[in-house]
Write a protein that holds these residues in place. Structure first.
Motif, PDB file in Angstrom:
ATOM      1  N   GLU A 104      -8.141  -0.743  -6.228  1.00 16.35           N
ATOM      2  CA  GLU A 104      -9.451  -1.342  -6.486  1.00 16.35           C
ATOM      3  C   GLU A 104     -10.131  -1.739  -5.179  1.00 16.35           C
ATOM      4  O   GLU A 104     -11.345  -1.562  -5.015  1.00 16.35           O
ATOM      5  CB  GLU A 104      -9.311  -2.568  -7.395  1.00 16.35           C
ATOM      6  N   ILE A 105      -9.363  -2.264  -4.259  1.00 12.45           N
ATOM      7  CA  ILE A 105      -9.923  -2.641  -2.954  1.00 12.45           C
ATOM      8  C   ILE A 105     -10.469  -1.399  -2.260  1.00 12.45           C
ATOM      9  O   ILE A 105     -11.582  -1.410  -1.719  1.00 12.45           O
ATOM     10  CB  ILE A 105      -8.860  -3.338  -2.076  1.00 12.45           C
ATOM     11  N   ALA A 106      -9.705  -0.306  -2.291  1.00 15.65           N
ATOM     12  CA  ALA A 106     -10.163   0.938  -1.663  1.00 15.65           C
ATOM     13  C   ALA A 106     -11.440   1.449  -2.306  1.00 15.65           C
ATOM     14  O   ALA A 106     -12.355   1.917  -1.612  1.00 15.65           O
ATOM     15  CB  ALA A 106      -9.060   1.995  -1.717  1.00 15.65           C
ATOM     16  N   LEU A 107     -11.551   1.339  -3.630  1.00 17.86           N
ATOM     17  CA  LEU A 107     -12.782   1.747  -4.315  1.00 17.86           C
ATOM     18  C   LEU A 107     -13.977   0.928  -3.838  1.00 17.86           C
ATOM     19  O   LEU A 107     -15.069   1.450  -3.639  1.00 17.86           O
ATOM     20  CB  LEU A 107     -12.627   1.612  -5.828  1.00 17.86           C
ATOM     21  N   ARG A 108     -13.765  -0.343  -3.648  1.00 14.30           N
ATOM     22  CA  ARG A 108     -14.845  -1.203  -3.161  1.00 14.30           C
ATOM     23  C   ARG A 108     -15.253  -0.843  -1.734  1.00 14.30           C
ATOM     24  O   ARG A 108     -16.417  -0.939  -1.376  1.00 14.30           O
ATOM     25  CB  ARG A 108     -14.446  -2.668  -3.263  1.00 14.30           C
ATOM     26  N   VAL A 109     -14.281  -0.440  -0.928  1.00 18.42           N
ATOM     27  CA  VAL A 109     -14.581   0.010   0.436  1.00 18.42           C
ATOM     28  C   VAL A 109     -15.505   1.227   0.377  1.00 18.42           C
ATOM     29  O   VAL A 109     -16.479   1.321   1.116  1.00 18.42           O
ATOM     30  CB  VAL A 109     -13.278   0.347   1.201  1.00 18.42           C
ATOM     31  N   GLY A 110     -15.203   2.151  -0.525  1.00 19.69           N
ATOM     32  CA  GLY A 110     -16.055   3.333  -0.684  1.00 19.69           C
ATOM     33  C   GLY A 110     -17.448   2.969  -1.153  1.00 19.69           C
ATOM     34  O   GLY A 110     -18.446   3.479  -0.633  1.00 19.69           O
TER      35      GLY A 110
ATOM     36  N   ALA B  18     -12.286   4.891   2.259  1.00 20.56           N
ATOM     37  CA  ALA B  18     -11.595   4.687   0.978  1.00 20.56           C
ATOM     38  C   ALA B  18     -10.558   5.781   0.761  1.00 20.56           C
ATOM     39  O   ALA B  18      -9.465   5.519   0.259  1.00 20.56           O
ATOM     40  CB  ALA B  18     -12.595   4.662  -0.169  1.00 20.56           C
ATOM     41  N   VAL B  19     -10.872   7.005   1.140  1.00 16.23           N
ATOM     42  CA  VAL B  19      -9.931   8.114   0.998  1.00 16.23           C
ATOM     43  C   VAL B  19      -8.732   7.888   1.910  1.00 16.23           C
ATOM     44  O   VAL B  19      -7.578   8.041   1.493  1.00 16.23           O
ATOM     45  CB  VAL B  19     -10.618   9.458   1.310  1.00 16.23           C
TER      46      VAL B  19
ATOM     47  N   LEU C 200      -4.981   7.422   0.667  1.00 13.72           N
ATOM     48  CA  LEU C 200      -3.946   8.351   1.136  1.00 13.72           C
ATOM     49  C   LEU C 200      -2.732   7.577   1.622  1.00 13.72           C
ATOM     50  O   LEU C 200      -1.600   7.995   1.433  1.00 13.72           O
ATOM     51  CB  LEU C 200      -4.480   9.220   2.275  1.00 13.72           C
ATOM     52  N   GLY C 201      -2.994   6.459   2.243  1.00 12.04           N
ATOM     53  CA  GLY C 201      -1.902   5.632   2.743  1.00 12.04           C
ATOM     54  C   GLY C 201      -1.009   5.115   1.638  1.00 12.04           C
ATOM     55  O   GLY C 201       0.193   4.959   1.823  1.00 12.04           O
ATOM     56  N   ARG C 202      -1.567   4.873   0.485  1.00  9.63           N
ATOM     57  CA  ARG C 202      -0.756   4.386  -0.644  1.00  9.63           C
ATOM     58  C   ARG C 202       0.062   5.519  -1.250  1.00  9.63           C
ATOM     59  O   ARG C 202       1.152   5.310  -1.718  1.00  9.63           O
ATOM     60  CB  ARG C 202      -1.656   3.788  -1.740  1.00  9.63           C
ATOM     61  N   ARG C 203      -0.524   6.716  -1.277  1.00  5.28           N
ATOM     62  CA  ARG C 203       0.157   7.837  -1.920  1.00  5.28           C
ATOM     63  C   ARG C 203       1.108   8.572  -0.983  1.00  5.28           C
ATOM     64  O   ARG C 203       2.044   9.199  -1.430  1.00  5.28           O
ATOM     65  CB  ARG C 203      -0.881   8.805  -2.487  1.00  5.28           C
ATOM     66  N   SER C 204       0.820   8.533   0.298  1.00  2.00           N
ATOM     67  CA  SER C 204       1.664   9.218   1.281  1.00  2.00           C
ATOM     68  C   SER C 204       2.735   8.263   1.780  1.00  2.00           C
ATOM     69  O   SER C 204       2.734   7.087   1.461  1.00  2.00           O
ATOM     70  CB  SER C 204       0.810   9.681   2.459  1.00  2.00           C
ATOM     71  N   LYS C 205       3.591   8.772   2.587  1.00  2.00           N
ATOM     72  CA  LYS C 205       4.639   7.948   3.194  1.00  2.00           C
ATOM     73  C   LYS C 205       4.178   7.485   4.574  1.00  2.00           C
ATOM     74  O   LYS C 205       4.781   7.803   5.585  1.00  2.00           O
ATOM     75  CB  LYS C 205       5.935   8.745   3.298  1.00  2.00           C
TER      76      LYS C 205
END
Length: 169
Positions: A6-12, A27-28, A32-37
Motif C-alpha cells: 500500500e505504501i508503494a502504491l501511494r508512492v506511485g 513504486a515499481v 520489486l524489492g519486496r518480491r525479489s531477494k
C-alpha cells in the motif's frame, strides 16, 4: 502502519520517480524489492555527469531528510543492508551524510568512491561499492541489489512527512 504494498502504491500516486535522471517509477522499484531477494540498498550520491552539483547540495543541506527517506525505502522493501556512495570530490556532502547516518536507528555505511566518469551510473556505482558486476543481460535486482538516487529518497521523505507529491526535481 500500512502494508508495504500500500505504501508503494501511494508512492506511485504521488508521482515519485527516480530523480537521478531515468525517471523510473519508484513504486515499481519498491515493489520489486519486496518480491525479489533484495539484500542491499545502494544510495547514489555520485553525480551522473561532471560539473553537476545538485545531489552534492542536497546531501549538504538535507542529509537528515535523505536518511529519513532511506528509512522509508528500507521499511517498504524489508532490507537491512544500506550503503551510500559519495564521490571523493564532495567532502562537505560526505561529512553531512556521515553525521546523519550515524544518528539513524539502523546501520548505514557511507563509502567514498573516486570521482571518475561514469561513477554516477548505477551499474558502475554498484561495482565500485560492492565489487559485484551486474551482467549485461540482468538487472541489479537479479543480484540482490536496488539503487536509489539521494533526490529520490528526499522525495519519499517529503511525501510521507509533508504530503508533498513529486512535481519537480
Amino acid at each position: 502502519a500500512l502494508p508495504p504494498e500500500e505504501i508503494a502504491l501511494r508512492v506511485g500516486a504521488a508521482g515519485v520517480v527516480g530523480m537521478g535522471g531515468a525517471a523510473f517509477p519508484s513504486a515499481v522499484k519498491l515493489n520489486l524489492g519486496r518480491r525479489s531477494k533484495i539484500h542491499t540498498l545502494l544510495i547514489n550520491g555520485a553525480e551522473c555527469e561532471p560539473y553537476i552539483t545538485c545531489d552534492d547540495m542536497l546531501m549538504r543541506e538535507r542529509a537528515t531528510q535523505i536518511i529519513q527517506g532511506l528509512a522509508i525505502a528500507r521499511h517498504i522493501m524489508g532490507v537491512e543492508n544500506c550503503i551510500i556512495g559519495i564521490e571523493d570530490n564532495k567532502p562537505e556532502a560526505l561529512q553531512a551524510m556521515t553525521e546523519a547516518a550515524a544518528k539513524a536507528d539502523f546501520a548505514v555505511q557511507v563509502k567514498v568512491v573516486a570521482t571518475m566518469y561514469p561513477s554516477g551510473d548505477a551499474r558502475q556505482l554498484i561495482r565500485l561499492l560492492t565489487g559485484i558486476e551486474v551482467p549485461n543481460d540482468k538487472r541489479s535486482t537479479d543480484v540482490g541489489l536496488q539503487c536509489f538516487n539521494v533526490a529520490t529518497l528526499l522525495a519519499l521523505h517529503r511525501y510521507f512527512d509533508f504530503g508533498e507529491p513529486a512535481v519537480s526535481r
